[in-house]
Design an enzyme around this catalytic site. Structure first.
Site, PDB file in Angstrom:
ATOM      1  N   GLU A 160      61.718  36.184  71.852  1.00  0.00           N
ATOM      2  CA  GLU A 160      60.993  35.241  70.774  1.00  0.00           C
ATOM      3  C   GLU A 160      59.673  36.775  70.260  1.00  0.00           C
ATOM      4  O   GLU A 160      58.917  37.629  71.570  1.00  0.00           O
ATOM      5  CB  GLU A 160      60.820  34.655  71.869  1.00  0.00           C
ATOM      6  N   GLU A 165      50.068  31.966  68.825  1.00  0.00           N
ATOM      7  CA  GLU A 165      49.708  30.705  69.324  1.00  0.00           C
ATOM      8  C   GLU A 165      47.732  30.692  69.413  1.00  0.00           C
ATOM      9  O   GLU A 165      46.990  31.653  68.766  1.00  0.00           O
ATOM     10  CB  GLU A 165      49.987  31.127  70.429  1.00  0.00           C
TER      11      GLU A 165
END
Length: 283
Positions: A160, A165
């Protein structure tokens, strides 16, 4: 975003000449100066400029629907839908809206889009120009997930790459992260970038990576603020192994930000001006 535990439209790629070069930067917003290798990816292979009003382009995007297992592995609180109330394109912008409402047993709704099975790529420059939401418990992300080989591999073995974020109660900070076997969830490898004299919820910014064999470089606008290589992870480097697909979502609550509080305002909107992917035309 899986945790399991977890400027206008004419903007061009930041580096557009040469094939490989070394670049020494004094990085604003970082703790140390870093010498980093940068690949130039200037051959546009996929873009969504969100120029057609209505639903997002079905040739590019799928949807995750529902609450997922254990709140998508993160104890998130929203129910993801494909309703226009939660995801639509208007006036050249993709709008993902998180709402506080009772829906299918959840108290919040939002949307999560992904390119799985429609666009998947190994290496390149992935970037999005976005304006982020704000508030405690608000958790948008722009990220890549490795193909699971029809379910024969599972996270974190598939890898990932979190390009961006952000938690809404820290409106000046974003972070980039990798998850893989031996360094997932709370043990992931991550670094943040702090914006000076601005907030990510008041203006659009470009978030991107340049990803090649054995490295991932992280950018905010024209600033290269981090590089992650196999030497930086305490486990297997799984980012040379196959294609990854794009996910963009707006979560509410969850393991990272915690739940909204009484000061969190709804609805909250993630605005996306474009998403573009480049490769190296000489490869």
């Amino acid at each position: 975003m899986i945790r399991r535990n977890k400027y206008t439209k004419s903007v061009k790629p930041i580096f557009t000449t040469g094939i490989w070069m070394a670049l020494v930067l004094i990085i604003c917003g970082c703790d140390t100066d870093e010498t980093q290798t940068v690949a130039t990816f200037n051959n546009l292979i996929m873009s969504d400029e969100f120029d057609t009003d209505g639903a997002p382009n079905s040739a590019i995007w799928n949807y995750d629907i529902g609450t997922g297992q254990n709140g998508w592995g993160n104890n998130e609180l929203q129910y993801y839908t494909d309703r226009p109330e939660n995801v639509t394109v208007q006036n050249g912008v993709l709008i993902i809206t998180a709402k506080q409402e009772s829906f299918e047993g959840s108290s919040y709704t939002s949307a999560r889009l992904l390119t799985k099975g429609k666009f998947q790529q190994t290496f390149g420059r992935f970037e999005a120009r976005m304006r982020l939401p704000y508030g405690q418990g608000i958790w948008p992300a722009f990220w890549l997930l490795g193909d699971d080989n029809n379910g024969t591999e599972i996270w974190p073995q598939i890898g990932e790459i979190d390009i961006m974020e952000y938690v809404g109660d820290e409106p000046t900070r974003v972070f980039g992260t990798v998850h893989g076997p031996g360094y997932s969830g709370g043990e992931s490898v991550s670094k943040s970038y702090v914006l000076d004299n601005d907030r990510f919820d008041t203006n659009f910014h470009v978030f991107g990576i340049e990803w090649g064999p054995n490295y991932i470089n992280y950018y905010v606008d024209d600033v290269l603020y981090n590089q992650i290589t196999p030497e930086d992870v305490p486990g297997e480097w799984v980012f040379n192994d196959g294609p990854f697909y794009i996910i963009i979502n707006l979560a509410v609550g969850g393991a990272l930000p915690g739940p909204p509080n009484t000061e969190t305002q709804f609805p909250q909107r993630l605005l996306v001006d474009y998403i573009r992917v480049y490769n190296n035309a000489n490869n």
